[in-house]
Design an enzyme around this catalytic site. Structure first.
Site, PDB file in Angstrom:
ATOM      1  N   PHE A  34       4.844 -23.951 -15.748  1.00  0.00           N
ATOM      2  CA  PHE A  34       5.204 -23.062 -16.852  1.00  0.00           C
ATOM      3  C   PHE A  34       4.134 -22.992 -17.927  1.00  0.00           C
ATOM      4  O   PHE A  34       4.053 -22.009 -18.652  1.00  0.00           O
ATOM      5  CB  PHE A  34       6.566 -23.442 -17.428  1.00  0.00           C
ATOM      6  CG  PHE A  34       7.686 -22.823 -16.632  1.00  0.00           C
ATOM      7  CD1 PHE A  34       8.119 -21.534 -16.911  1.00  0.00           C
ATOM      8  CD2 PHE A  34       8.245 -23.486 -15.554  1.00  0.00           C
ATOM      9  CE1 PHE A  34       9.100 -20.926 -16.155  1.00  0.00           C
ATOM     10  CE2 PHE A  34       9.235 -22.894 -14.784  1.00  0.00           C
ATOM     11  CZ  PHE A  34       9.662 -21.604 -15.093  1.00  0.00           C
ATOM     12  N   CYS A  72       8.452 -32.214 -11.280  1.00  0.00           N
ATOM     13  CA  CYS A  72       7.325 -32.786 -10.558  1.00  0.00           C
ATOM     14  C   CYS A  72       7.761 -33.693  -9.423  1.00  0.00           C
ATOM     15  O   CYS A  72       6.963 -34.369  -8.800  1.00  0.00           O
ATOM     16  CB  CYS A  72       6.367 -33.472 -11.512  1.00  0.00           C
ATOM     17  SG  CYS A  72       5.216 -32.293 -12.233  1.00  0.00           S
TER      18      CYS A  72
END
Ligand SMILES: [Zn+2]
Length: 338
Positions: free
Chosen positions: A126, A180
């Site tokens: 992002f 992640c």
């Protein structure tokens, strides 16, 4: 135009649309799975110019879903942007392909967006998407967000002056932001998201803006779920990107050395405060003298230190593999590169 005859016969595109495609310039940010797929479809469809920017190189684990790359690219650690340019050149020799091996930082993207007609999001984070978002609204060109994880994917088209931007969307729609964690991903969801992105791009580039989705779409190919969310009412007048008085906060220049942990990779990217102009051959000799195992190609140098592997590019940017610890990566970078 035998080459594009099937596309020209498709009434909404026609001869006129095909001509518009030939005059179009699309910027693809990220040449991973989504970027590969969109680049191939847009290249085959005859978009006149494609600019592809990517900071990474091809690894074996990419081959399952990143369709522009082959085993040789992974063996040679070829940068994705350069490998993409090579493959796209084989697919369509009549279009102009510009590849940039480097980071999509605010300064670079701002310049590239000024020359493009549309941006395709092929990133996996992002941070970069917010930079794209600001660039697109600043230059008044559409961008098409896409993301996928596991068997879930989403796509959303943003047209400045018409659609609420990514900030507005994230405030109102529960977008599953990739973490992640190594959640894995299957190839068909990549194709599905890229298909949505590319179809939207074809609509906008051929003057069929009315056909654009105007909705946030998400789909899960494993669990057979398809969702569309109307976004007309989510526009925030105060939004710093698409509101009344935008300031494009993500385009501010970064002047310090910057470290970024790459998603699910146990890799830290280290970017110097200002670009360097490294002589990789000299560095390779020094590293070999110091007893390290090295490999590389004209774009990068890979140094094995035992515990870590550092991959350095000409501009001083490096990927430190084998750690997610930013301080440790920075230290290693400073000891090897300065
Ligand atoms: Zn907004």
């Amino acid at each position: 135009m035998e080459r594009y005859s099937r596309q020209i016969r498709f009434a909404p595109i026609g001869e006129n649309g095909q001509k518009k495609l030939a005059e179009s310039h699309v910027l693809i940010v990220g040449a991973g799975a989504l970027g590969s797929s969109a680049a191939e479809m847009l290249g085959r469809s005859g978009v006149g110019k494609l600019t592809i920017i990517d900071r990474d190189y091809v690894e074996e684990s990419n081959l399952q879903r990143q369709q522009l790359y082959a085993e040789e690219d992974a063996e040679m650690k070829w940068p994705k942007a350069a490998a993409a340019e090579k493959r796209l050149g084989q697919i369509n020799g009549w279009i102009d392909i510009q590849s940039i091996v480097g980071e999509a930082d605010p300064e670079t993207l701002d310049k590239l967006a000024a020359e493009a007609d549309l941006i395709i999001d092929g990133t996996d984070n992002f941070e970069t998407r917010f930079i794209i978002n600001d660039c697109a609204y600043k230059h008044g060109i559409p961008w098409i967000y896409g993301g996928c994880v596991g068997s879930f994917g989403m796509a959303y088209t943003m047209i400045p002056g018409k659609s609420p931007c990514l900030h507005c969307l994230l405030k109102r729609v529960p977008v599953q932001t990739e973490t992640c964690e190594t959640a894995g991903v299957i190839a068909p969801i990549v194709q599905m998201v890229a298909a949505h992105q590319t179809a939207e791009a074809l609509k906008l580039l051929t003057g069929n803006q009315d056909a654009a989705a105007g909705q946030y779409r998400s789909f899960d190919l494993w669990h057979n779920q398809y969702i569309s969310v109307k976004t007309d009412s989510i526009h925030d007048e105060e939004c710093l990107t698409c509101g009344e008085s935008p300031s494009y906060p993500f385009l501010e220049k970064e002047n310090a050395m910057k470290t970024t942990v790459l998603c699910g990779r146990s890799t830290v990217q280290v970017r110097p405060a200002a670009p360097k102009d490294l002589n990789l051959q000299t560095m390779a000799l020094q590293a070999r003298k110091a007893g390290y195992e090295i490999s590389g190609n004209p774009y990068l140098l890979s140094i094995e230190t035992g515990e870590n592997r550092i991959v350095v590019f000409h501009d001083g940017r490096a990927l430190v593999h084998g750690t997610s610890d930013e301080a440790q990566a920075k230290k290693l970078y400073q000891s090897l590169i300065g």
